[in-house]
Structure formats: structure tokens, C-alpha cells
Design an enzyme around this catalytic site. Sequence first.
Site, PDB file in Angstrom:
ATOM      1  N   SER A  16     -17.284   8.248  15.428  1.00  0.00           N
ATOM      2  CA  SER A  16     -17.841   6.897  15.515  1.00  0.00           C
ATOM      3  C   SER A  16     -19.028   6.816  16.464  1.00  0.00           C
ATOM      4  CB  SER A  16     -16.757   5.909  15.946  1.00  0.00           C
ATOM      5  OG  SER A  16     -15.816   5.714  14.912  1.00  0.00           O
ATOM      6  N   LYS A  65      -4.438  -1.034  15.559  1.00  0.00           N
ATOM      7  CA  LYS A  65      -5.045  -2.063  14.707  1.00  0.00           C
ATOM      8  C   LYS A  65      -4.161  -3.302  14.560  1.00  0.00           C
ATOM      9  CE  LYS A  65      -7.917   1.064  11.981  1.00  0.00           C
ATOM     10  NZ  LYS A  65      -8.280   1.532  10.630  1.00  0.00           N
TER      11      LYS A  65
END
Length: 280
Positions: A16, A65
Site C-alpha cells: 500500500s 475492518k
Amino acid sequence: MYKLGIIGYPLTHSISAAIQKAGFESLGLEGSYDVMETSPEDLIQRIKFLKTNGYNGFNVTIPLKVPMSLFLDDIDDYANIAGCVNTVKILEDRSFMGYNTDIYGFKKAIPTDIDLQGKLVSILGTGGASRAAVVGLAEKGVTDIDFYTRNIINSRQTLDYLRAKFPEIKFNVYQIQNIRSLVDSAMIVNATPIGMRSFMADQMPLEPKDLDVLKPDTVIYDIVYNPMKTILLKEAQQRGLRVIGGLDMLLYQAQRAIEIWTGKQPDVNVMRIAAMETLN
């Protein structure tokens, strides 16, 4: 100067930082992107750190998440439907706005010529990534979704949640260790980390015999992006099946995250080049 980062555990496989840096450079913007390994036990301390150290936002990955959604001040429609977030924007008053850009990435990575209207899709895993897949598949018109999981009891809460959100879809859940025939599945989605570099990279979530019986037009969608071609994708391609790798989903969700943070859309092709250089 934007100050951003990613939280989750483990993060040794993450690319990322490289793709976010490329995205910012494509916009002519300066930004830092910190990789912050964070276990569920350390989540509260990490949130305090992010609130008080000048961050503008951050990404969230496994296994945070779903739990991250408990600490948000507001969420977008996708995060609300999925019940999990992967992108957070920190507003000027230091409140947290949560988004789910995984859904955007998951959907956009499916080629437009693949028709899933009225079809059955099988999803391996019932974590946060599988929720994003369900929302994307619902928007594609899927009417039946079979889940395969290691622990059916632990997945009941997720199934109850999804059944309430999507009453038009028929959901079933099965034990992944005793997989039934997948022959009627138009698409099989691997939403587990199996096959990921540094995590069972030499394995796949299905047995070769499960792939042998599939129809030629079955699509195998592996959301794992590192390595770009997992064992599952290699085995599927050897059998002439159509495959979708996880890199496009990652890139499109990252592109959307930068747009949320900056109001500008970065060049996804520049991000793709950075990703491939990092993965090779």
C-alpha cells in the site's frame, strides 16, 4: 502535506505504501504513508495515536475492518451496508469518517463482459473482505451466494447480518474442509488470505479436484494480490478457467481512498506500475 498510513496485522505483505506514494505523485501532492502493524488488542491505543499525531486518514486491513467500525463518528453508505470499513478520513475536529472502498475496488475489477445477473457465486471465507464482495455482487444482480468457512458457528453473526441487509439473496454456509460441488457457481471468490505471501503462500483454499469439475466459463476471483499470481490462479489457468487477480481490486480501492482524502482522483496506471515494480 498529507499524513496517512495503514493499520492491520500482519503487514509484511502490504504494498500500500508504494501505490499510495505513486498516486500522490501522479497528482503532484506530497504525502507520507506509514505502515503501522496493529493487532486487535492494540487497536484502541493506535486510534488514540492517530487522533493526536496529525494524521489526515488511514487504511484498515485484516483483521481490523469489522472492529474499526465501532470507533467511527460517521460512515458512508457502503460501509454501512457492509458493516466494515477499510478507509478512514480524519476530519478537522479529529472525528473519524469511515468508508468502504473495497466494494468499489471489488466491483470495478470485474470485466464488464462478465454477466452475473441471476447467478450463484461461491465465496471462500466470511471476514471483512467477503462482506465487501457480497455488496459488490448484489449490485451485479447475483441471487444466490454460498459461503465456505472454517467455522460455521462463528460465521452465523455475519450471515444473519447479510440476510437482513440483502433479503433478495439466498445465502447458504458450508464447511470449507468438506466442500461440496462448486459446479453450479458462475464465480468463485477467494476472500481468505490463503495463498498470500508470508501466509500459506504455497497453498490454495480449494483442492485441485474442486477445480477439475468446474464449467469452462467459471470465473475464479482471488482477492490476494501478493503474489500477483497465486497457486489458486495458476491452477485455474491451467484448466482454462477465467481468472481475476487481487491487484486490480487493490489499486481501484486505493485510488478511491486517495480521492476521499484529497478530493482528486490519482492516475491508476501510475499506481499499477509502482505495484508491479514492488511485487517483482
